[in-house]
Enzyme design. Sequence first.
Site, PDB file in Angstrom:
ATOM      1  N   LYS A   1       3.693  50.241  15.804  1.00 13.40           N
ATOM      2  CA  LYS A   1       4.998  50.156  16.472  1.00 13.40           C
ATOM      3  C   LYS A   1       6.065  50.508  15.462  1.00 13.40           C
ATOM      4  CE  LYS A   1       7.733  49.240  19.869  1.00 13.40           C
ATOM      5  NZ  LYS A   1       8.280  50.613  19.664  1.00 13.40           N
TER       6      LYS A   1
ATOM      7  N   GLN B   1       8.021  48.605   8.021  1.00 10.70           N
ATOM      8  CA  GLN B   1       7.841  48.188   9.414  1.00 10.70           C
ATOM      9  C   GLN B   1       6.669  47.215   9.557  1.00 10.70           C
ATOM     10  OE1 GLN B   1       9.989  50.273  11.726  1.00 10.70           O
ATOM     11  NE2 GLN B   1       9.808  48.424  12.920  1.00 10.70           N
TER      12      GLN B   1
ATOM     13  N   LYS C   1       8.073  43.822   8.570  1.00 11.95           N
ATOM     14  CA  LYS C   1       9.115  43.452   9.534  1.00 11.95           C
ATOM     15  C   LYS C   1       8.480  42.995  10.855  1.00 11.95           C
ATOM     16  CE  LYS C   1      12.203  46.661  10.138  1.00 11.95           C
ATOM     17  NZ  LYS C   1      12.995  47.821  10.644  1.00 11.95           N
TER      18      LYS C   1
ATOM     19  N   LYS D   1       5.699  54.647  11.787  1.00 13.86           N
ATOM     20  CA  LYS D   1       7.007  55.317  11.857  1.00 13.86           C
ATOM     21  C   LYS D   1       6.771  56.808  11.970  1.00 13.86           C
ATOM     22  CE  LYS D   1      11.414  54.255  11.530  1.00 13.86           C
ATOM     23  NZ  LYS D   1      12.092  52.989  11.855  1.00 13.86           N
TER      24      LYS D   1
ATOM     25  N   ASP E   1      15.318  55.690  16.254  1.00 15.50           N
ATOM     26  CA  ASP E   1      15.825  55.393  14.902  1.00 15.50           C
ATOM     27  C   ASP E   1      16.972  56.385  14.712  1.00 15.50           C
ATOM     28  OD1 ASP E   1      14.922  53.762  12.301  1.00 15.50           O
ATOM     29  OD2 ASP E   1      15.548  55.725  11.603  1.00 15.50           O
TER      30      ASP E   1
ATOM     31  N   THR F   1      19.360  45.571  17.686  1.00 14.94           N
ATOM     32  CA  THR F   1      19.309  45.592  16.220  1.00 14.94           C
ATOM     33  C   THR F   1      20.621  45.063  15.632  1.00 14.94           C
ATOM     34  OG1 THR F   1      17.894  47.524  16.410  1.00 14.94           O
ATOM     35  CG2 THR F   1      18.697  46.973  14.212  1.00 14.94           C
TER      36      THR F   1
ATOM     37  N   SER G   1      11.994  45.457  21.316  1.00 19.72           N
ATOM     38  CA  SER G   1      11.048  46.466  21.808  1.00 19.72           C
ATOM     39  C   SER G   1       9.772  45.786  22.292  1.00 19.72           C
ATOM     40  CB  SER G   1      10.679  47.456  20.692  1.00 19.72           C
ATOM     41  OG  SER G   1      11.653  48.458  20.561  1.00 19.72           O
TER      42      SER G   1
HETATM   43  P1  NDP Z   1      22.107  56.365  14.517  1.00 19.93           P
HETATM   44  O1  NDP Z   1      21.592  57.750  14.447  1.00 19.93           O
HETATM   45  O2  NDP Z   1      22.481  55.795  15.820  1.00 19.93           O
HETATM   46  O3  NDP Z   1      23.362  56.189  13.545  1.00 19.93           O
HETATM   47  C1  NDP Z   1      23.257  56.436  12.183  1.00 19.93           C
HETATM   48  C2  NDP Z   1      24.621  56.270  11.545  1.00 19.93           C
HETATM   49  O4  NDP Z   1      24.468  56.297  10.126  1.00 19.93           O
HETATM   50  C3  NDP Z   1      25.581  57.401  11.895  1.00 19.93           C
HETATM   51  O5  NDP Z   1      26.895  56.928  11.864  1.00 19.93           O
HETATM   52  C4  NDP Z   1      25.327  58.399  10.777  1.00 19.93           C
HETATM   53  O6  NDP Z   1      26.406  59.269  10.504  1.00 19.93           O
HETATM   54  C5  NDP Z   1      25.095  57.479   9.594  1.00 19.93           C
HETATM   55  N1  NDP Z   1      24.174  58.137   8.653  1.00 19.93           N
HETATM   56  C6  NDP Z   1      22.884  58.462   8.892  1.00 19.93           C
HETATM   57  N2  NDP Z   1      22.350  59.090   7.832  1.00 19.93           N
HETATM   58  C7  NDP Z   1      23.330  59.168   6.919  1.00 19.93           C
HETATM   59  C8  NDP Z   1      23.400  59.688   5.624  1.00 19.93           C
HETATM   60  N3  NDP Z   1      22.331  60.283   5.043  1.00 19.93           N
HETATM   61  N4  NDP Z   1      24.577  59.571   4.955  1.00 19.93           N
HETATM   62  C9  NDP Z   1      25.655  58.975   5.530  1.00 19.93           C
HETATM   63  N5  NDP Z   1      25.645  58.454   6.768  1.00 19.93           N
HETATM   64  C10 NDP Z   1      24.509  58.548   7.450  1.00 19.93           C
HETATM   65  O7  NDP Z   1      20.972  55.471  13.808  1.00 19.93           O
HETATM   66  P2  NDP Z   1      20.740  53.901  13.925  1.00 19.93           P
HETATM   67  O8  NDP Z   1      22.019  53.193  14.039  1.00 19.93           O
HETATM   68  O9  NDP Z   1      19.678  53.684  14.925  1.00 19.93           O
HETATM   69  O10 NDP Z   1      20.082  53.591  12.490  1.00 19.93           O
HETATM   70  C11 NDP Z   1      20.850  53.197  11.361  1.00 19.93           C
HETATM   71  C12 NDP Z   1      19.939  52.500  10.359  1.00 19.93           C
HETATM   72  O11 NDP Z   1      19.355  51.348  10.975  1.00 19.93           O
HETATM   73  C13 NDP Z   1      18.752  53.323   9.852  1.00 19.93           C
HETATM   74  O12 NDP Z   1      18.472  52.928   8.527  1.00 19.93           O
HETATM   75  C14 NDP Z   1      17.613  52.873  10.757  1.00 19.93           C
HETATM   76  O13 NDP Z   1      16.355  53.083  10.155  1.00 19.93           O
HETATM   77  C15 NDP Z   1      17.932  51.400  10.874  1.00 19.93           C
HETATM   78  N6  NDP Z   1      17.356  50.691  12.014  1.00 19.93           N
HETATM   79  C16 NDP Z   1      17.524  51.119  13.308  1.00 19.93           C
HETATM   80  C17 NDP Z   1      16.999  50.408  14.356  1.00 19.93           C
HETATM   81  C18 NDP Z   1      17.226  50.798  15.769  1.00 19.93           C
HETATM   82  O14 NDP Z   1      16.772  50.057  16.653  1.00 19.93           O
HETATM   83  N7  NDP Z   1      17.909  51.884  16.061  1.00 19.93           N
HETATM   84  C19 NDP Z   1      16.173  49.204  14.120  1.00 19.93           C
HETATM   85  C20 NDP Z   1      16.122  48.778  12.742  1.00 19.93           C
HETATM   86  C21 NDP Z   1      16.676  49.527  11.740  1.00 19.93           C
HETATM   87  P3  NDP Z   1      26.299  60.816  10.979  1.00 19.93           P
HETATM   88  O15 NDP Z   1      26.299  60.768  12.470  1.00 19.93           O
HETATM   89  O16 NDP Z   1      27.495  61.448  10.377  1.00 19.93           O
HETATM   90  O17 NDP Z   1      25.008  61.330  10.406  1.00 19.93           O
HETATM   91  O1  2IT Z   2      13.379  50.405  12.034  1.00 23.94           O
HETATM   92  C1  2IT Z   2      13.128  49.891  13.150  1.00 23.94           C
HETATM   93  O2  2IT Z   2      12.734  48.730  13.243  1.00 23.94           O
HETATM   94  C2  2IT Z   2      13.361  50.697  14.354  1.00 23.94           C
HETATM   95  N1  2IT Z   2      13.827  51.823  14.247  1.00 23.94           N
HETATM   96  C3  2IT Z   2      13.006  50.147  15.705  1.00 23.94           C
HETATM   97  C4  2IT Z   2      11.532  50.256  15.957  1.00 23.94           C
HETATM   98  C5  2IT Z   2      11.078  49.917  17.356  1.00 23.94           C
HETATM   99  O3  2IT Z   2       9.895  50.165  17.617  1.00 23.94           O
HETATM  100  O4  2IT Z   2      11.846  49.395  18.170  1.00 23.94           O
END
Ligand code: NDP
Ligand code: 2IT
Length: 467
Positions: free
Chosen positions: A112, A133, A136, A148, A188, A232, A399
Site C-alpha cells: 500500500k 511507507q 508508517k 510506492k 502522492d 493527510t 486509505s
Molecule cells: P501535491 O502534488 O498535491 O502538492 C505538492 C506541493 O509541494 C505543491 O505545492 C508543489 O509545488 C510543492 N512541491 C513539490 N515538489 C517540490 C519541489 N521539488 N520543490 C518545491 N516545491 C515542491 O502533493 P501532496 O500534497 O500530496 O504531497 C506533499 C508531500 O506530502 C509529499 O512529500 C508526499 O510524499 C507527502 N504525503 C502525501 C500524502 C497524500 O495523501 N497525498 C500522504 C502522506 C505524505 P509545485 O506545484 O510548484 O510543484
Molecule cells: O506517503 C503516503 O503515505 C501517501 N502518499 C498515501 C499513501 C496511500 O496509500 O494512501
Amino acid sequence: MTSTTMTSTTMTSTTATGTIPALPPVVERIYEDVLRRNAGEREFHQAVHEVLESLAVVLNRHREYTDLKTVERICEPERQIIFRVPWQDDRGEVHINRGFRVEFNSALGPYKGGLRFHPSVNLGIVKFLGFEQVFKNALTGMPIGGGKGGSDFDPKGRSDTEIMRFCQSFMTELYRHLGEYTDVPAGDIGVGAREIGYLFGQYKRITNRYESGVITGKGLGWGGALVRTEATGYGAAFFAAAMMAAAGESFDGRRAVVSGSGNVAVYGIEKIHQLGGTVVACSDSSGYVVDEKGIDLEVLKHVKEVQRARIDVYAERVPSASFVPGGSIWDVPCDVAVPSATQNEIDRDAAATLVRNGCRYVVEGANMPSTPEAVGLFREAGTRFAPGKAANAGGVATSALEMQQNASRDRWTFEHTEDRLEEIMRDIHTRCFETADEYGSPGDLVLGANVAGFLEVAEAVHALGLV
Ligand code: NDP
Ligand code: 2IT
C-alpha cells in the site's frame, strides 16, 4: 556516496545532504551492504540510515533480529518493477517516460502506498518512499504492507487529455501487478483525484472488474471515501495537537507556517485554523506567500484546486498577502512548522533559522522533508519534532478505511470517519511517545516511530517464515 571519517570526538559520515553521526557497530555493516547494493540512491540511503540509527538499541536488546537478519530482510524490497510509459501529447509528439512500482514489504498486508508523478522521480526516490511507507503503515495499526510507485512524468502545463493518455499508458503496464489483495496504489505528489480516476478507469477496462479496493483516493461518486482528501493534512494537525497536549499546550493563538500548497498543505492549514492556530505562510516551487491575517482557504483552494495556478495568484487576489519569489519559507517566524512539500526541503540553515526565530514544533506533513543535519539540530535545540512516517500517516490510514468501506460496500459519514482518523493519530502519537520512553530516549519521536514500526513488521516477518 557516503564516506566515514574520525573527528576528534566522534565518528561522522558525509552524505549528499551534509555530515551526520556514524552508525553504531551493530547496524554499520547492514548500512554498508545497503550502500553497496543500491549505489547512487542517496534518498534511499538517507531513509535507511535514519531507521538504522534508531534500531541499534533494539538489536542490542533482541539478539534474534541479528541472527535471523530481520533488518536486512526489511531493507530489501520484495519486488521492484520498472517499465516504459510511451504516450502522445496533444500535438502528436511522442514521449517516453519511466514508470516504477517498488513492492517493499507485504508481511502486514497488501502493498500500500501512493504514486508520484514528478520529473525528479527515480528508483532511489521511489525506494526511500516505499521503505518509509513500510514503517508508517505498521504504525497505523491497519493490515497494510508498504510500497510506492510513480513516474518521471511532469504533469505541469499538461492538458486534461494529455494527463488522461499518460495515466492510461501507465496503467496499461501497472495493472498486472495490482489487485485488492496484492498491491493498492493511491495518490502522492502530482497524483490527485483526477489522475486516480483515469488510472482506475483504465484498470477497470483492461480487467473487466469493478474492483474498487484496488486503488484509493477515488472520487466520492465512484467508490471513494469521505475524509480521504483531507486526511493527510488533518492527520498531521491532529498529530501536532497531540504533541502539544503532551507538553500542556495547544494550537490556540499559535503561528504556523505550512510549506507547499497541494493536498497535504491545504488540508493541514484548514485543520490548524479549526484548532485555533493561524497559518501565516504557504508556498509552491515558485516561491511563498505571507499573509499575516492567516491564509484565506477559500482563495487558496480556488487558486490551487480549480485554477491550478501558481501561488503568486493568491497574493494578487488577497490584499493582506505578499509574494516572495524563490527564497526560503522557513525565514518566516513561527511557533509551529509543518513542511508539506517534498523531501529535504529543510536543510541545516533553514533549521537554524527556525530555531533562532523561536519555532518550538516541527511536524512533517511531507515524507522526509528534513535533512539528517536539520533533525540533529532540532534535537540539540530541544525543538519538538515529529517524523513524517508518524505525522503524515493519516492519509494512508484513511486509505485503509476506504478499503474497508469498499470491502463491505458501506459508506461512513464524514464525522464518523474523521473521529476514526483523530483517534488513529492520537494512538500513533502515544505509541511513538511510549516506545521512545521504553527504549531510553524520552521525547524522541523519531526513535519511537522507527522502533514501534519495526517491531510490528518484524513480528509478522518472523511469523510468516523465510519467504
Ligand atoms: P501535491 O502534488 O498535491 O502538492 C505538492 C506541493 O509541494 C505543491 O505545492 C508543489 O509545488 C510543492 N512541491 C513539490 N515538489 C517540490 C519541489 N521539488 N520543490 C518545491 N516545491 C515542491 O502533493 P501532496 O500534497 O500530496 O504531497 C506533499 C508531500 O506530502 C509529499 O512529500 C508526499 O510524499 C507527502 N504525503 C502525501 C500524502 C497524500 O495523501 N497525498 C500522504 C502522506 C505524505 P509545485 O506545484 O510548484 O510543484
Ligand atoms: O506517503 C503516503 O503515505 C501517501 N502518499 C498515501 C499513501 C496511500 O496509500 O494512501
